[in-house]
Design a protein around this motif. Sequence first.
Motif, PDB file in Angstrom:
ATOM      1  N   SER A  27      41.284   4.471 -26.286  1.00 44.74           N
ATOM      2  CA  SER A  27      40.965   3.701 -25.087  1.00 44.74           C
ATOM      3  C   SER A  27      40.420   2.332 -25.460  1.00 44.74           C
ATOM      4  O   SER A  27      39.979   2.097 -26.595  1.00 44.74           O
ATOM      5  N   HIS A  28      40.429   1.434 -24.497  1.00 48.61           N
ATOM      6  CA  HIS A  28      39.847   0.120 -24.717  1.00 48.61           C
ATOM      7  C   HIS A  28      38.355   0.240 -25.022  1.00 48.61           C
ATOM      8  O   HIS A  28      37.822  -0.499 -25.851  1.00 48.61           O
ATOM      9  N   LYS A  29      37.706   1.183 -24.367  1.00 45.42           N
ATOM     10  CA  LYS A  29      36.276   1.385 -24.574  1.00 45.42           C
ATOM     11  C   LYS A  29      35.999   1.800 -26.025  1.00 45.42           C
ATOM     12  O   LYS A  29      35.100   1.256 -26.675  1.00 45.42           O
ATOM     13  N   GLY A  64      47.501  -6.328 -13.608  1.00 46.19           N
ATOM     14  CA  GLY A  64      47.576  -5.590 -12.353  1.00 46.19           C
ATOM     15  C   GLY A  64      48.874  -4.837 -12.189  1.00 46.19           C
ATOM     16  O   GLY A  64      48.980  -3.942 -11.343  1.00 46.19           O
ATOM     17  N   ASP A  65      49.891  -5.172 -12.990  1.00 48.47           N
ATOM     18  CA  ASP A  65      51.174  -4.482 -12.913  1.00 48.47           C
ATOM     19  C   ASP A  65      51.202  -3.219 -13.761  1.00 48.47           C
ATOM     20  O   ASP A  65      52.177  -2.467 -13.713  1.00 48.47           O
ATOM     21  N   GLY A  66      50.168  -2.992 -14.545  1.00 49.67           N
ATOM     22  CA  GLY A  66      50.120  -1.829 -15.415  1.00 49.67           C
ATOM     23  C   GLY A  66      48.894  -0.969 -15.144  1.00 49.67           C
ATOM     24  O   GLY A  66      48.383  -0.920 -14.026  1.00 49.67           O
ATOM     25  N   CYS A  67      48.390  -0.333 -16.194  1.00 47.20           N
ATOM     26  CA  CYS A  67      47.336   0.674 -16.050  1.00 47.20           C
ATOM     27  C   CYS A  67      45.953   0.209 -16.502  1.00 47.20           C
ATOM     28  O   CYS A  67      44.989   0.961 -16.416  1.00 47.20           O
ATOM     29  N   ILE A  68      45.823  -1.013 -16.997  1.00 51.68           N
ATOM     30  CA  ILE A  68      44.533  -1.458 -17.522  1.00 51.68           C
ATOM     31  C   ILE A  68      43.510  -1.616 -16.401  1.00 51.68           C
ATOM     32  O   ILE A  68      43.797  -2.201 -15.348  1.00 51.68           O
ATOM     33  N   ASP A  69      42.322  -1.085 -16.624  1.00 48.22           N
ATOM     34  CA  ASP A  69      41.191  -1.312 -15.724  1.00 48.22           C
ATOM     35  C   ASP A  69      40.544  -2.612 -16.172  1.00 48.22           C
ATOM     36  O   ASP A  69      39.695  -2.628 -17.077  1.00 48.22           O
ATOM     37  N   TRP A  70      40.939  -3.705 -15.571  1.00 46.95           N
ATOM     38  CA  TRP A  70      40.511  -5.023 -16.033  1.00 46.95           C
ATOM     39  C   TRP A  70      39.017  -5.264 -15.833  1.00 46.95           C
ATOM     40  O   TRP A  70      38.377  -5.930 -16.649  1.00 46.95           O
ATOM     41  N   LYS A  71      38.469  -4.710 -14.773  1.00 48.97           N
ATOM     42  CA  LYS A  71      37.038  -4.885 -14.537  1.00 48.97           C
ATOM     43  C   LYS A  71      36.234  -4.184 -15.626  1.00 48.97           C
ATOM     44  O   LYS A  71      35.244  -4.727 -16.137  1.00 48.97           O
ATOM     45  N   GLU A  72      36.657  -2.980 -16.003  1.00 44.09           N
ATOM     46  CA  GLU A  72      35.980  -2.255 -17.079  1.00 44.09           C
ATOM     47  C   GLU A  72      36.119  -3.011 -18.401  1.00 44.09           C
ATOM     48  O   GLU A  72      35.140  -3.174 -19.137  1.00 44.09           O
ATOM     49  N   PHE A  73      37.341  -3.460 -18.701  1.00 43.05           N
ATOM     50  CA  PHE A  73      37.578  -4.208 -19.935  1.00 43.05           C
ATOM     51  C   PHE A  73      36.661  -5.426 -20.014  1.00 43.05           C
ATOM     52  O   PHE A  73      35.984  -5.652 -21.028  1.00 43.05           O
ATOM     53  N   ALA A  78      45.699 -17.079 -13.752  1.00 36.92           N
ATOM     54  CA  ALA A  78      44.248 -17.225 -13.871  1.00 36.92           C
ATOM     55  C   ALA A  78      43.538 -16.635 -12.658  1.00 36.92           C
ATOM     56  O   ALA A  78      42.512 -15.943 -12.793  1.00 36.92           O
ATOM     57  N   GLU A  79      44.064 -16.903 -11.479  1.00 33.55           N
ATOM     58  CA  GLU A  79      43.434 -16.397 -10.254  1.00 33.55           C
ATOM     59  C   GLU A  79      43.488 -14.872 -10.205  1.00 33.55           C
ATOM     60  O   GLU A  79      42.523 -14.229  -9.779  1.00 33.55           O
ATOM     61  N   GLN A  80      44.600 -14.283 -10.639  1.00 32.95           N
ATOM     62  CA  GLN A  80      44.729 -12.837 -10.659  1.00 32.95           C
ATOM     63  C   GLN A  80      43.731 -12.200 -11.618  1.00 32.95           C
ATOM     64  O   GLN A  80      43.087 -11.198 -11.305  1.00 32.95           O
ATOM     65  N   PHE A  81      43.589 -12.789 -12.800  1.00 28.83           N
ATOM     66  CA  PHE A  81      42.642 -12.256 -13.780  1.00 28.83           C
ATOM     67  C   PHE A  81      41.215 -12.326 -13.243  1.00 28.83           C
ATOM     68  O   PHE A  81      40.470 -11.334 -13.313  1.00 28.83           O
ATOM     69  N   LYS A  82      40.832 -13.461 -12.698  1.00 25.06           N
ATOM     70  CA  LYS A  82      39.475 -13.608 -12.166  1.00 25.06           C
ATOM     71  C   LYS A  82      39.226 -12.638 -11.020  1.00 25.06           C
ATOM     72  O   LYS A  82      38.126 -12.080 -10.891  1.00 25.06           O
ATOM     73  N   LYS A  83      40.225 -12.420 -10.204  1.00 20.33           N
ATOM     74  CA  LYS A  83      40.098 -11.460  -9.094  1.00 20.33           C
ATOM     75  C   LYS A  83      39.895 -10.042  -9.622  1.00 20.33           C
ATOM     76  O   LYS A  83      39.005  -9.317  -9.152  1.00 20.33           O
ATOM     77  N   LEU A  84      40.694  -9.662 -10.611  1.00 16.31           N
ATOM     78  CA  LEU A  84      40.627  -8.289 -11.142  1.00 16.31           C
ATOM     79  C   LEU A  84      39.309  -8.013 -11.875  1.00 16.31           C
ATOM     80  O   LEU A  84      38.826  -6.881 -11.853  1.00 16.31           O
TER      81      LEU A  84
END
Length: 269
Positions: free
Chosen positions: A184-186, A215-224, A259-265
């Motif tokens: 996992s990323h963690k 956002g098109d895949g499985c990564i939990d971007w907020k957790e990352f 950039a906007e998508q990343f900041k949102k996620l």
Amino acid sequence: MKNHLGLATCFYPDSSVERWKTAVEGGFQDAEIDVKSSLSAEEICKGSQKIYDDLKAAGLAPTSLHLPFNNDWDISSEDGAVREKALAGLYQLLSWCGEHEIPFAILHPSYEPIADEHRPARLQHAVESIRLLGEEGKKHGVRIAVEDLPRTCLGNCADELLILTDNGKNAGVCFDVNHLLKESHKEFIEKLAPYIITTHLSDYDRVDERHWFPGDGCIDWKEFYSLMQAAGYTGRYLFELGEKASPSLGRPFTPKELAEQFKKLVGEE
């Protein structure tokens, strides 16, 4: 967002000042120069110079070069002549980076496939090659960042990256978040946080690397993002994907949308 946002030049394969200006307008500060691995070191330097000039003219800082990778550039090869030739070419590229004040060079520790019975020897060759590249990089003010890789490549887990970099002594780590297939990323961040000096960001399905729009895949971007910030990461969040790499959008997207998508996620709108 305090961390710089970066974009790999694979986003726009046909480089132009006008295209890179859209990245600046979208909030990006840094760029990574991608190269064609089929070329010689001399040809790579020539091609990279054009991209470098375009980036600078657009207002993006070229802060890394992605070193070439294929069988001919494999620093883990069991053929000593292949390793010697690869290292000679990589030394030329590190010198070019130094001349252009590019602080990071991204390195693949191997090519593939690698059979289990060959892995120990290949790992040993890669460790020695990375030690030599780290020493050469220091001469030019360039830090090697060894990238985690998927499938049977060397560096497909945190433990191998600790071996490859000698616990960060010979090189740092480039964390490609869409390459992790074994942990996992963690888990990866917990083991390697002190040595992560740059990133490659894109989304995937954990079946294989995909280099998709976040956002098109499985990564939990907020957790990352929370894990990286909690670990004290102050480096770049650099994206490595093409402008058409979104199954959900079905169309090219702009650097600003990225950039906007990343900041949102990640919750940093």
